[in-house]
Design a protein around this motif. Structure first.
Motif, PDB file in Angstrom:
ATOM      1  N   CYS A   5       0.813  -1.219   0.000  1.00  0.00           N
ATOM      2  CA  CYS A   5       0.000   0.000   0.000  1.00  0.00           C
ATOM      3  C   CYS A   5       0.846   1.268   0.000  1.00  0.00           C
ATOM      4  N   LEU A   8       0.022   3.860  -2.784  1.00  0.00           N
ATOM      5  CA  LEU A   8      -1.221   4.577  -2.512  1.00  0.00           C
ATOM      6  C   LEU A   8      -1.027   5.616  -1.423  1.00  0.00           C
ATOM      7  N   ALA A   9      -0.257   5.291  -0.418  1.00  0.00           N
ATOM      8  CA  ALA A   9      -0.008   6.238   0.671  1.00  0.00           C
ATOM      9  C   ALA A   9       0.717   7.475   0.146  1.00  0.00           C
ATOM     10  N   ARG A  48      -8.283   8.019  -0.643  1.00  0.00           N
ATOM     11  CA  ARG A  48      -8.429   7.660   0.766  1.00  0.00           C
ATOM     12  C   ARG A  48      -9.189   6.344   0.917  1.00  0.00           C
ATOM     13  N   TYR A  51      -6.969   3.470  -0.317  1.00  0.00           N
ATOM     14  CA  TYR A  51      -5.927   3.179   0.663  1.00  0.00           C
ATOM     15  C   TYR A  51      -6.512   2.407   1.852  1.00  0.00           C
ATOM     16  N   CYS A  54      -7.005  -1.122   0.827  1.00  0.00           N
ATOM     17  CA  CYS A  54      -5.722  -1.801   0.720  1.00  0.00           C
ATOM     18  C   CYS A  54      -5.217  -2.218   2.098  1.00  0.00           C
ATOM     19  N   LYS A  55      -5.298  -1.307   3.066  1.00  0.00           N
ATOM     20  CA  LYS A  55      -4.857  -1.635   4.419  1.00  0.00           C
ATOM     21  C   LYS A  55      -5.736  -2.717   5.050  1.00  0.00           C
ATOM     22  N   TYR A  71      -0.785  -1.766  -5.467  1.00  0.00           N
ATOM     23  CA  TYR A  71      -1.036  -0.555  -6.255  1.00  0.00           C
ATOM     24  C   TYR A  71      -0.553  -0.780  -7.658  1.00  0.00           C
TER      25      TYR A  71
END
Length: 71
Positions: A5, A8-9, A48, A51, A54-55, A71
């Motif tokens: 992730c 994305l972050a 957001r 993400y 993903c987390k 990603y």
């Protein structure tokens, strides 16, 4: 899987740093990203949510063997 992730972050931080919430209001990234009624662009809201998913996928036991899509 811990770094899946990271892209994305970075995109989310970049998007938030260009938003008025951080530039004009001088608020932190965490405050701007965590708002219920977002004062950020729809692109940042989409990043957001992606993400977050993903987390969440990192701790999902069903995806544990396959790995996170990343990603």
């Amino acid at each position: 899987m811990a770094k899946s992730c990271k892209g994305l972050a970075m995109e989310l931080v970049k998007c938030l740093s260009e938003s008025d919430c951080v530039k004009v209001d001088k608020r932190s990234y965490r405050e701007c990203a965590g708002e219920k009624v977002p004062s950020i662009s729809s692109e940042c809201v989409g990043l957001r949510e992606t993400y977050f998913n993903c987390k969440r996928g990192q701790v999902d036991m069903r995806a544990r063997i396959r790995g996170n899509k990343g990603y």
